[in-house]
Design a protein around this motif. Structure first.
Motif, PDB file in Angstrom:
ATOM      1  N   THR A  19      -5.666  -4.534  -6.565  1.00 53.29           N
ATOM      2  CA  THR A  19      -5.984  -3.102  -6.448  1.00 53.29           C
ATOM      3  C   THR A  19      -6.914  -2.645  -7.561  1.00 53.29           C
ATOM      4  O   THR A  19      -7.707  -1.714  -7.366  1.00 53.29           O
ATOM      5  CB  THR A  19      -4.706  -2.247  -6.434  1.00 53.29           C
ATOM      6  OG1 THR A  19      -3.880  -2.590  -7.558  1.00 53.29           O
ATOM      7  CG2 THR A  19      -3.922  -2.478  -5.151  1.00 53.29           C
ATOM      8  N   SER A  31     -11.007  -0.874  -7.262  1.00 57.38           N
ATOM      9  CA  SER A  31     -11.105   0.449  -7.873  1.00 57.38           C
ATOM     10  C   SER A  31     -12.549   0.732  -8.252  1.00 57.38           C
ATOM     11  O   SER A  31     -13.360  -0.178  -8.429  1.00 57.38           O
ATOM     12  CB  SER A  31     -10.238   0.528  -9.138  1.00 57.38           C
ATOM     13  OG  SER A  31     -10.780  -0.284 -10.178  1.00 57.38           O
ATOM     14  N   SER A  76       2.956   1.573  -3.433  1.00 56.91           N
ATOM     15  CA  SER A  76       2.163   1.904  -4.629  1.00 56.91           C
ATOM     16  C   SER A  76       1.332   3.166  -4.464  1.00 56.91           C
ATOM     17  O   SER A  76       0.791   3.684  -5.445  1.00 56.91           O
ATOM     18  CB  SER A  76       1.235   0.731  -4.964  1.00 56.91           C
ATOM     19  OG  SER A  76       0.283   0.537  -3.925  1.00 56.91           O
ATOM     20  N   ILE A 108       0.839  -1.203   0.000  1.00 57.93           N
ATOM     21  CA  ILE A 108       0.000   0.000   0.000  1.00 57.93           C
ATOM     22  C   ILE A 108       0.871   1.249   0.000  1.00 57.93           C
ATOM     23  O   ILE A 108       0.653   2.192  -0.774  1.00 57.93           O
ATOM     24  CB  ILE A 108      -0.947  -0.008   1.218  1.00 57.93           C
ATOM     25  CG1 ILE A 108      -1.975  -1.131   1.076  1.00 57.93           C
ATOM     26  CG2 ILE A 108      -1.644   1.340   1.379  1.00 57.93           C
ATOM     27  CD1 ILE A 108      -2.797  -1.378   2.317  1.00 57.93           C
ATOM     28  N   TYR A 113      -1.481   3.243  -2.927  1.00 59.34           N
ATOM     29  CA  TYR A 113      -2.891   2.853  -3.024  1.00 59.34           C
ATOM     30  C   TYR A 113      -3.687   3.515  -1.903  1.00 59.34           C
ATOM     31  O   TYR A 113      -3.289   3.476  -0.738  1.00 59.34           O
ATOM     32  CB  TYR A 113      -3.009   1.334  -2.949  1.00 59.34           C
ATOM     33  CG  TYR A 113      -4.437   0.836  -3.108  1.00 59.34           C
ATOM     34  CD1 TYR A 113      -5.094   0.940  -4.333  1.00 59.34           C
ATOM     35  CD2 TYR A 113      -5.106   0.269  -2.040  1.00 59.34           C
ATOM     36  CE1 TYR A 113      -6.388   0.482  -4.477  1.00 59.34           C
ATOM     37  CE2 TYR A 113      -6.410  -0.190  -2.171  1.00 59.34           C
ATOM     38  CZ  TYR A 113      -7.034  -0.071  -3.404  1.00 59.34           C
ATOM     39  OH  TYR A 113      -8.329  -0.524  -3.541  1.00 59.34           O
TER      40      TYR A 113
END
Length: 444
Positions: free
Chosen positions: A347, A351, A117, A114, A119
């Motif tokens: 991920t 989304s 990236s 997390i 995210y």
């Protein structure tokens, strides 16, 4: 998906783990550019296929294989994959199993991915905190949530002189049952046509019960007694996560369960175990006028041939509406050989683009509010109003099912005691015993 079915499947998986070998080379985490992802739900498997074009356009060269196994086999196959090192790269999981899989070191903490990236977990409106383990780390990326709703036969309601609004606005309290009690009595009809609120009603010869059974042996009562007792401010655990006791000895809980069992005694709902058919079949046959079922039932139960089925929120109690909500999420197998590609797929599934594409079928309720709205709007165009599910989320009527330690032992210990209570073998003295047993189990 109901927690009780998952917990039962996990028990079978635990028994089978020692004797099973690999799940098969085609479905294992085998490296390369193929990500293997599993689910137990055939409808969700089909829905998530809609995410593949967008994902592959954004990630050329990565292939995703979606596999679905019936829940009775799903967790057995996962366990066998853990034992043999051939589990899928990522898979759908449910909160009650977080403690088992994280505690065994079979799923990966995601915090480093997390952070690396960037995210953003804030995209989710529900479910994130449910997937934190006792070490404080994040182990799951939310996919969906589920709760309860009331489904009713519109013709039965009209015949009783009631309206859809009467069902949607039902109030409840444990003392006299509120308008809910009056509606259920009115909808109940004996074999001579006498209603449950009329003189001469024969509770031993009922043709149509006002509501399907609210008596259940599962430990959290998600689609049975929970949406009633939760309106009194009661919560399953003494803490929102990793509780030390389940609150079965709470006076409000005991009073609610006594009310629920009393509905069966009065002939207004089937007694525990009396009707074994699914709720949709009970509605379709006319055996019941209403059922309280899962949000996951909406698109199927409202399409019973020849029966007009409406959808209503759960009852409003002294402290408003409230109910427990289970959360499903993606976990990543600690032994995956495709970590980078797997993280991209997980991920992407988390989304708005994917959740909106897959969610239109309403086979699940997305954890992202914008995608949930797409689901509701699409279903409205097809004649199904599930806007109440959005209201439940927006109005704060949901509280998450707490992750627990030793969850399977809790289920194995508590379920027979619930059954004994609802069959009349035990009385309310069983509840302090149940609470004490959970304290012992959760302290291990």
């Amino acid at each position: 998906m109901k927690i009780s079915r998952i917990a039962t499947a996990l028990a079978l998986a635990g028994l089978a783990a020692a004797s099973l070998t690999a799940c098969g080379n085609d479905d294992s985490a085998g490296g390369g550019n193929t990500v293997n992802w599993w689910t137990w739900d055939e409808r969700q498997a089909a829905s998530y296929q809609k995410c593949l074009p967008g994902f592959q356009q954004a990630n050329p060269g990565i292939t995703v294989k979606i596999s679905q196994y019936a829940v009775e086999d799903y967790f057995t196959k996962l366990t066998a994959g853990f034992v043999s090192g051939s589990a899928p790269d990522a898979f759908q999981n449910s909160v009650p199993l977080l403690g088992a899989y994280a505690g065994q070191g079979q799923i990966r903490a995601l915090d480093d991915l997390i952070a690396k990236s960037g995210y953003d977990l804030s995209v989710f409106d529900i479910g994130v905190d449910s997937w934190k383990y006792t070490d404080g780390k994040q182990y799951g990326i939310p996919l969906d949530w589920a709760a309860a709703a009331i489904y009713f036969n519109q013709d039965k309601v009209t015949e009783a002189g009631l309206t859809a609004n009467d069902i949607a606005t039902m109030t409840w309290n444990p003392d006299d049952g509120g308008s809910f009690d009056k509606v259920v009595a009115r909808l109940t009809v004996d074999k001579k046509g006498v209603r449950g609120d009329q003189p001469g009603f024969d509770k031993k010869n009922v043709a149509t019960y006002g509501i399907g059974s609210l008596a259940a042996s599962d430990f959290n009562g998600q689609t049975s007694w929970n949406p009633f007792v939760s309106t009194l401010g009661w919560r399953l655990g003494d803490k929102p996560a990793w509780p030390t006791k389940l609150e079965y000895d709470n006076p409000d809980f005991i009073k609610t369960l006594e009310y629920v069992r009393g509905l069966g005694d009065r002939g207004l709902m089937p007694v525990f175990g009396q009707l074994t058919a699914a709720g949709g079949q009970q509605l379709g046959s006319g055996a019941v006028a209403m059922v309280q079922g899962g949000t996951w039932d909406a698109t199927s139960i409202t399409k019973i041939p020849g029966v007009k089925v409406g959808v209503a929120p759960t009852v409003q109690g002294p402290k408003g509406r409230a109910m427990i909500s289970n959360s499903n999420a993606n976990n990543i197998y600690v032994g995956t050989k495709n970590l980078d590609a797997t993280w991209k797929w997980v991920t992407y599934m988390g989304s708005e683009a994917c959740q909106s594409a897959a969610g239109v079928d309403a086979t699940f309720l997305p954890s992202i509010a914008a995608s949930l709205k797409v689901t509701v709007d699409t279903q409205a165009q097809q004649g199904l109003d599930i806007s109440g599910f959005v209201n439940a989320l927006n109005n704060g009527e949901l509280y998450p099912a707490p992750p627990t330690a030793n969850g399977q032992e809790v289920v194995d210990t508590i379920q027979p005691l619930f059954e004994a209570y609802f069959t009349g073998e035990r009385n309310k003295d069983v509840f302090p015993e149940m609470a004490a047993k959970t304290r012992e189990i959760l302290a291990k």
